[in-house]
Design a protein around this motif. Sequence first.
Motif, PDB file in Angstrom:
ATOM      1  N   GLY A  14      -7.258   1.453  -2.976  1.00 50.66           N
ATOM      2  CA  GLY A  14      -7.455   0.943  -1.618  1.00 50.66           C
ATOM      3  C   GLY A  14      -8.740   0.134  -1.511  1.00 50.66           C
ATOM      4  O   GLY A  14      -8.764  -0.927  -0.903  1.00 50.66           O
ATOM      5  N   ILE A  93       3.537   0.732  11.787  1.00 53.24           N
ATOM      6  CA  ILE A  93       2.897   1.663  10.845  1.00 53.24           C
ATOM      7  C   ILE A  93       3.121   3.113  11.255  1.00 53.24           C
ATOM      8  O   ILE A  93       3.302   3.991  10.408  1.00 53.24           O
ATOM      9  CB  ILE A  93       1.372   1.360  10.754  1.00 53.24           C
ATOM     10  N   ALA A 108      -6.417   6.902  11.485  1.00 50.12           N
ATOM     11  CA  ALA A 108      -5.761   5.758  10.842  1.00 50.12           C
ATOM     12  C   ALA A 108      -5.592   4.611  11.831  1.00 50.12           C
ATOM     13  O   ALA A 108      -5.814   3.446  11.491  1.00 50.12           O
ATOM     14  CB  ALA A 108      -4.408   6.172  10.276  1.00 50.12           C
ATOM     15  N   LEU A 112      -6.816   0.286  12.051  1.00 45.37           N
ATOM     16  CA  LEU A 112      -5.615  -0.540  11.882  1.00 45.37           C
ATOM     17  C   LEU A 112      -5.884  -1.981  12.332  1.00 45.37           C
ATOM     18  O   LEU A 112      -5.676  -2.327  13.489  1.00 45.37           O
ATOM     19  CB  LEU A 112      -4.452   0.067  12.686  1.00 45.37           C
ATOM     20  N   VAL A 116      -5.381  -4.636   6.984  1.00 44.84           N
ATOM     21  CA  VAL A 116      -4.963  -3.276   6.606  1.00 44.84           C
ATOM     22  C   VAL A 116      -3.485  -3.086   6.937  1.00 44.84           C
ATOM     23  O   VAL A 116      -2.710  -2.544   6.139  1.00 44.84           O
ATOM     24  CB  VAL A 116      -5.819  -2.216   7.332  1.00 44.84           C
ATOM     25  N   TYR A 117      -3.105  -3.568   8.113  1.00 42.97           N
ATOM     26  CA  TYR A 117      -1.695  -3.486   8.490  1.00 42.97           C
ATOM     27  C   TYR A 117      -0.824  -4.229   7.479  1.00 42.97           C
ATOM     28  O   TYR A 117       0.195  -3.716   7.010  1.00 42.97           O
ATOM     29  CB  TYR A 117      -1.481  -4.068   9.890  1.00 42.97           C
ATOM     30  N   ALA A 120      -0.552  -2.494   4.142  1.00 42.28           N
ATOM     31  CA  ALA A 120       0.274  -1.285   4.257  1.00 42.28           C
ATOM     32  C   ALA A 120       1.757  -1.660   4.293  1.00 42.28           C
ATOM     33  O   ALA A 120       2.590  -1.013   3.648  1.00 42.28           O
ATOM     34  CB  ALA A 120      -0.114  -0.500   5.510  1.00 42.28           C
ATOM     35  N   ILE A 130       2.741   5.206   1.872  1.00 35.07           N
ATOM     36  CA  ILE A 130       1.376   4.882   2.284  1.00 35.07           C
ATOM     37  C   ILE A 130       0.548   6.151   2.112  1.00 35.07           C
ATOM     38  O   ILE A 130       0.633   7.070   2.919  1.00 35.07           O
ATOM     39  CB  ILE A 130       1.334   4.384   3.741  1.00 35.07           C
ATOM     40  N   TRP A 134      -5.351   5.855  -0.169  1.00 33.10           N
ATOM     41  CA  TRP A 134      -5.301   4.405  -0.261  1.00 33.10           C
ATOM     42  C   TRP A 134      -5.618   3.769   1.094  1.00 33.10           C
ATOM     43  O   TRP A 134      -6.422   2.838   1.194  1.00 33.10           O
ATOM     44  CB  TRP A 134      -3.915   3.938  -0.733  1.00 33.10           C
ATOM     45  N   TYR A 135      -4.970   4.291   2.142  1.00 34.13           N
ATOM     46  CA  TYR A 135      -5.114   3.703   3.480  1.00 34.13           C
ATOM     47  C   TYR A 135      -6.580   3.714   3.937  1.00 34.13           C
ATOM     48  O   TYR A 135      -7.121   2.698   4.370  1.00 34.13           O
ATOM     49  CB  TYR A 135      -4.240   4.462   4.475  1.00 34.13           C
ATOM     50  N   GLY A 139      -9.109   0.803   4.604  1.00 36.78           N
ATOM     51  CA  GLY A 139      -9.497   0.657   6.010  1.00 36.78           C
ATOM     52  C   GLY A 139     -10.978   0.888   6.247  1.00 36.78           C
ATOM     53  O   GLY A 139     -11.636   0.114   6.943  1.00 36.78           O
TER      54      GLY A 139
END
Lengths: 237, 95
Positions: A14, A93, A108, A112, A116-117, A120, A130, A134-135, A139
Amino acid sequence: MAESAASPSPMMQGVRDSTPVVVAILPFGVLFGALAVANGLTPFEAVLMSATIFAGASQMVGIELFGREISPALIVFALFAVNFRHVLYSAAIGRRITDWPIGRQAAAFFVLCDPVYAEAERKAERGLPIEPGWYFGMGVTVWLFWTLQTALGAAFGGLIDDPHALGLDFLLPIYFLGLVMSFRSRPLWAPVVLASALASVLAYRFVGSPWHVSIGGLAGVAVAALAPPPKTVEADG
Amino acid sequence: MTWVILAGAVVTYLTRIGGHLVLSRFDEIPPRVEAALNAVPAAVLTTLVAPPLLHAGPVEWAATIVAGLVALRAGLMTMFLTGAAILLAGRFLLA
């Protein structure tokens, strides 16, 4: 972004995926910080904006309005309007992270943002889950750098005298084009992109920035929503 | 001014969580809503490319076209760096 043999942890992946984003937003973070201070915000307020709002286009609009005699309610409404596109990201998401704990979901949604969106969605596109590591690896890194870049701009904004010569102002459109291209296997991609491009250009010209984002986005989404569904017969229009 | 910023942060967060809160009320996502959601990224991201591109010049157009072609065969990073290199070189040469 080839997967290497010894694949890194989701969080490191990520952080790695955030690299082009962090580079691309650098001029905007610095520019925002510098402009904010030039428009009468203190460096603290500029950094507070980036840390809590974390949405560049709306922040630019915000400092533009701060500089004039405009009611606070109207400024807040303008921020809401510019950021309304996140409703669409959130819906898209949200359905992919329903198994996360509530607190983690809430966090999260705070980070966003556009890239990032998009990243993803690219993961989901390839059939990958997801992962929280990683997210947040991506982010939080983007959030952190955006905030640091703002502080840098607020402190040293006067030092870059020609961002244009460095190509800084056009990096983000190139990056966004790359993201648009990565979605080209989706149904109705070409008509959606065409409708968005046309509507955003017209809106940019006749309504003005930043409304072209919402108007153009809605036009593309409308094309997809109104196009005949692939197989099932609709009960009504 | 701090309070206006914080109020702006609250409404921005509402847009980020609102879509999910509203959509999770559906038991099943209607096909047209699903189609609309699938179109969101390309639709919104296109609006961040088209107007700046139209108001740019030959160097930006060249960088965009080449980067777009590279994107057909290579990954995002390669595409991005190619576009950035052309942009930088073009502006340097034509400055």
